[in-house]
Design a protein around this motif. Structure first.
Motif, PDB file in Angstrom:
ATOM      1  N   CYS A 175       1.007  -1.168   0.015  1.00  0.00           N
ATOM      2  CA  CYS A 175       0.088   0.117   0.050  1.00  0.00           C
ATOM      3  C   CYS A 175       0.792   1.261  -0.065  1.00  0.00           C
ATOM      4  CB  CYS A 175      -1.183   0.075   1.259  1.00  0.00           C
ATOM      5  SG  CYS A 175      -2.373  -1.147   0.971  1.00  0.00           S
ATOM      6  N   ASP A 176       1.804   1.258   0.901  1.00  0.00           N
ATOM      7  CA  ASP A 176       2.928   2.496   0.735  1.00  0.00           C
ATOM      8  C   ASP A 176       3.472   2.506  -0.528  1.00  0.00           C
ATOM      9  OD1 ASP A 176       2.580   2.937   3.516  1.00  0.00           O
ATOM     10  OD2 ASP A 176       4.247   1.571   3.962  1.00  0.00           O
ATOM     11  N   ALA A 177       3.833   1.403  -1.552  1.00  0.00           N
ATOM     12  CA  ALA A 177       4.374   1.537  -2.743  1.00  0.00           C
ATOM     13  C   ALA A 177       3.444   2.051  -3.826  1.00  0.00           C
ATOM     14  CB  ALA A 177       4.951   0.518  -3.075  1.00  0.00           C
ATOM     15  N   VAL A 178       2.205   1.797  -3.483  1.00  0.00           N
ATOM     16  CA  VAL A 178       1.205   2.291  -4.684  1.00  0.00           C
ATOM     17  C   VAL A 178       0.370   3.631  -3.976  1.00  0.00           C
ATOM     18  CG1 VAL A 178       0.937  -0.085  -5.766  1.00  0.00           C
ATOM     19  CG2 VAL A 178      -0.604   0.643  -3.751  1.00  0.00           C
ATOM     20  N   LYS A 179       0.786   4.115  -3.003  1.00  0.00           N
ATOM     21  CA  LYS A 179       0.311   5.519  -2.286  1.00  0.00           C
ATOM     22  C   LYS A 179      -1.009   5.346  -1.824  1.00  0.00           C
ATOM     23  CE  LYS A 179       4.266   7.378  -3.734  1.00  0.00           C
ATOM     24  NZ  LYS A 179       5.185   7.466  -2.904  1.00  0.00           N
ATOM     25  N   ILE A 180      -1.579   4.248  -1.128  1.00  0.00           N
ATOM     26  CA  ILE A 180      -2.743   3.996  -0.739  1.00  0.00           C
ATOM     27  C   ILE A 180      -2.657   4.318   0.813  1.00  0.00           C
ATOM     28  CG2 ILE A 180      -4.519   2.186   0.030  1.00  0.00           C
ATOM     29  CD1 ILE A 180      -3.937   0.989  -2.629  1.00  0.00           C
ATOM     30  N   GLU A 181      -3.177   5.387   1.532  1.00  0.00           N
ATOM     31  CA  GLU A 181      -2.910   5.804   2.572  1.00  0.00           C
ATOM     32  C   GLU A 181      -4.054   5.195   3.803  1.00  0.00           C
ATOM     33  OE1 GLU A 181      -3.336   9.993   2.427  1.00  0.00           O
ATOM     34  OE2 GLU A 181      -1.342  10.062   1.638  1.00  0.00           O
ATOM     35  N   TYR A 182      -5.417   4.847   3.236  1.00  0.00           N
ATOM     36  CA  TYR A 182      -6.241   4.416   4.226  1.00  0.00           C
ATOM     37  C   TYR A 182      -6.809   2.882   3.777  1.00  0.00           C
ATOM     38  CZ  TYR A 182      -6.212   9.092   5.921  1.00  0.00           C
ATOM     39  OH  TYR A 182      -5.832  10.354   6.342  1.00  0.00           O
ATOM     40  N   TRP A 183      -7.228   2.360   4.894  1.00  0.00           N
ATOM     41  CA  TRP A 183      -7.683   0.816   4.334  1.00  0.00           C
ATOM     42  C   TRP A 183      -8.979   0.790   3.662  1.00  0.00           C
ATOM     43  CZ3 TRP A 183      -4.099  -2.272   4.718  1.00  0.00           C
ATOM     44  CH2 TRP A 183      -3.184  -2.416   5.814  1.00  0.00           C
TER      45      TRP A 183
ATOM     46  N   LEU B 214     -15.126  -4.336   8.967  1.00  0.00           N
ATOM     47  CA  LEU B 214     -16.478  -4.157   8.387  1.00  0.00           C
ATOM     48  C   LEU B 214     -17.369  -4.341   9.572  1.00  0.00           C
ATOM     49  CD1 LEU B 214     -16.687  -6.782   5.354  1.00  0.00           C
ATOM     50  CD2 LEU B 214     -17.326  -4.178   5.540  1.00  0.00           C
ATOM     51  N   LYS B 215     -17.018  -5.061  10.865  1.00  0.00           N
ATOM     52  CA  LYS B 215     -17.590  -5.129  11.834  1.00  0.00           C
ATOM     53  C   LYS B 215     -17.382  -3.697  12.870  1.00  0.00           C
ATOM     54  CE  LYS B 215     -17.641  -8.050  16.299  1.00  0.00           C
ATOM     55  NZ  LYS B 215     -17.047  -9.115  16.720  1.00  0.00           N
ATOM     56  N   LYS B 216     -16.325  -3.076  12.579  1.00  0.00           N
ATOM     57  CA  LYS B 216     -16.245  -1.846  13.353  1.00  0.00           C
ATOM     58  C   LYS B 216     -16.597  -0.688  12.355  1.00  0.00           C
ATOM     59  CE  LYS B 216     -14.167  -3.461  17.043  1.00  0.00           C
ATOM     60  NZ  LYS B 216     -14.760  -3.346  18.347  1.00  0.00           N
ATOM     61  N   GLN B 217     -17.193  -0.946  11.199  1.00  0.00           N
ATOM     62  CA  GLN B 217     -17.814   0.054  10.391  1.00  0.00           C
ATOM     63  C   GLN B 217     -16.819   0.972   9.619  1.00  0.00           C
ATOM     64  OE1 GLN B 217     -21.211   1.679  12.380  1.00  0.00           O
ATOM     65  NE2 GLN B 217     -22.734  -0.186  11.821  1.00  0.00           N
ATOM     66  N   LEU B 218     -15.443   0.558   9.602  1.00  0.00           N
ATOM     67  CA  LEU B 218     -14.623   1.372   9.115  1.00  0.00           C
ATOM     68  C   LEU B 218     -14.390   1.302   7.608  1.00  0.00           C
ATOM     69  CD1 LEU B 218     -11.823   0.347  12.064  1.00  0.00           C
ATOM     70  CD2 LEU B 218     -13.168   2.700  11.833  1.00  0.00           C
ATOM     71  N   VAL B 219     -14.770   0.282   7.215  1.00  0.00           N
ATOM     72  CA  VAL B 219     -14.863   0.321   5.612  1.00  0.00           C
ATOM     73  C   VAL B 219     -16.409  -0.316   5.046  1.00  0.00           C
ATOM     74  CG1 VAL B 219     -12.194  -0.568   5.533  1.00  0.00           C
ATOM     75  CG2 VAL B 219     -14.210  -2.425   5.748  1.00  0.00           C
ATOM     76  N   GLU B 220     -16.297  -0.277   3.958  1.00  0.00           N
ATOM     77  CA  GLU B 220     -17.817  -0.591   3.393  1.00  0.00           C
ATOM     78  C   GLU B 220     -17.771  -2.083   2.614  1.00  0.00           C
ATOM     79  OE1 GLU B 220     -19.246   2.484   0.779  1.00  0.00           O
ATOM     80  OE2 GLU B 220     -19.370   3.978   2.425  1.00  0.00           O
ATOM     81  N   ASN B 221     -16.794  -2.404   2.246  1.00  0.00           N
ATOM     82  CA  ASN B 221     -16.642  -3.858   1.849  1.00  0.00           C
ATOM     83  C   ASN B 221     -15.249  -4.400   2.031  1.00  0.00           C
ATOM     84  OD1 ASN B 221     -14.709  -3.174  -0.600  1.00  0.00           O
ATOM     85  ND2 ASN B 221     -16.470  -1.593  -1.016  1.00  0.00           N
ATOM     86  N   ASN B 222     -15.201  -5.784   1.659  1.00  0.00           N
ATOM     87  CA  ASN B 222     -13.957  -6.539   1.760  1.00  0.00           C
ATOM     88  C   ASN B 222     -13.568  -6.764   0.495  1.00  0.00           C
ATOM     89  OD1 ASN B 222     -12.048  -8.467   2.236  1.00  0.00           O
ATOM     90  ND2 ASN B 222     -13.206  -9.628   3.893  1.00  0.00           N
TER      91      ASN B 222
END
Length: 303
Positions: free
Chosen positions: A41-49, A89-97
């Motif tokens: 993720c660091d290599a492709v510049k993704i900052e959040y899950w 998902l359980k913690k509602q921090l993302v919308e999908n897997n």
């Protein structure tokens, strides 16, 4: 990745330790797998899950595979990622897997190890010096003669062998199916010798211990190891290797894959087809050794 994203990973590990009672080796494996994903993720510049999409997960799998990671290891990494995202998902921090529909590359099928005809003959022609040795020889002859699975052999009863017809009934085959298979003359002969001196027993089992109880699978494995050591066989032989050898030799001689499928009790012919690769491998080796224009020499042209 942002510090917030890294903190979420630690929350996941707190959850695994506190609620799932995860073992230490599971935690260390998940830690390693998620570290690899974070590096990607660091290599492709993704900052959040939440920003990680299925396309990136597929890209990640491709990168890991090209780096030399095996299919089973990639499957394990995907399992860790899916577990992590279920927590998110359980913690509602993302919308999908994003890893849910992503598959690892198919693992290459390993060809089963077999013995050649001379190796089998050397093993089965050896003589024992006790009643149990005679029983063992009968078991090993039957493995190779009829291509039995270990579980099938130990469940045979005396009544399952038809000496006049030269066949036996396999009642406890894989999937609960039954089948009839032929028994070779040498196996018939040693089976008759075994039954003459078989210990008296209330058990109907074809193969029993010296106490008269049905022999177990692990005991068969140990007796085969002992037989090989006793007779100086350097090859490590296990019961299923005799089944593989049966299948390979039958297919090589008959070229009738459907017949071999029936003899082995395979529900799907694709399972039997692995032995066609063994057959071709043998033919390729013969070709390389025998064909006058197949052998390489030191004078061959080099690019």
């Amino acid at each position: 990745m942002q510090e917030q994203a890294r903190q979420v990973v630690e929350l996941f590990f707190d959850y695994l330790r506190g609620e799932k009672w995860a073992a230490s080796h599971t935690l260390s494996s998940y830690r390693y797998d998620l570290n690899q994903l974070q590096n990607f993720c660091d290599a492709v510049k993704i900052e959040y899950w939440a920003d990680l999409k299925s396309a990136e997960v597929r890209q990640y799998v491709s990168v890991r595979h090209k780096s030399g990671l095996g299919a089973k290891s990639i499957q394990r990494e995907l399992a860790a990622i899916r577990s992590f995202y279920r927590f998110l998902l359980k913690k509602q921090l993302v919308e999908n897997n994003p890893a849910q529909g992503v598959r690892a590359p198919k693992a290459a099928k390993k060809l089963p190890k077999t013995l050649d005809v001379d190796q089998v003959a050397g093993m089965l022609d050896a003589e024992g010096d006790s009643v149990l040795d005679l029983r063992d020889k009968a078991m090993f002859e039957l493995f190779y003669s009829s291509g039995l699975r270990l579980s099938e052999l130990v469940m045979l009863d005396v009544a399952d062998v038809n000496f006049s017809e030269g066949n036996l009934r396999v009642r406890f085959a894989k999937g609960g199916k039954q089948r009839q298979v032929p028994v070779g003359s040498k196996a018939i002969m040693v089976l008759k010798q075994w039954l003459i001196c078989r210990p008296d027993s209330e058990s109907q089992a074809l193969f029993v211990s010296k106490r008269g109880a049905r022999i177990g699978q692990r005991n068969v494995q140990l007796r085969l190891e002992k037989w090989c050591i006793k007779h100086g066989l350097s090859e490590h032989i296990h019961p299923h290797m005799l089944r593989h050898s049966f299948a390979s030799h039958m297919l090589e001689s008959s070229q009738d894959i459907r017949a071999v499928q029936e003899l082995l009790g395979h529900a799907d012919v694709s399972t039997t087809q692995i032995y066609t690769h063994l057959d071709f491998q043998h033919l390729a080796n013969v070709y390389d050794q025998a064909h006058p224009r197949a052998k390489k020499s030191s004078e061959d042209w080099k690019p």
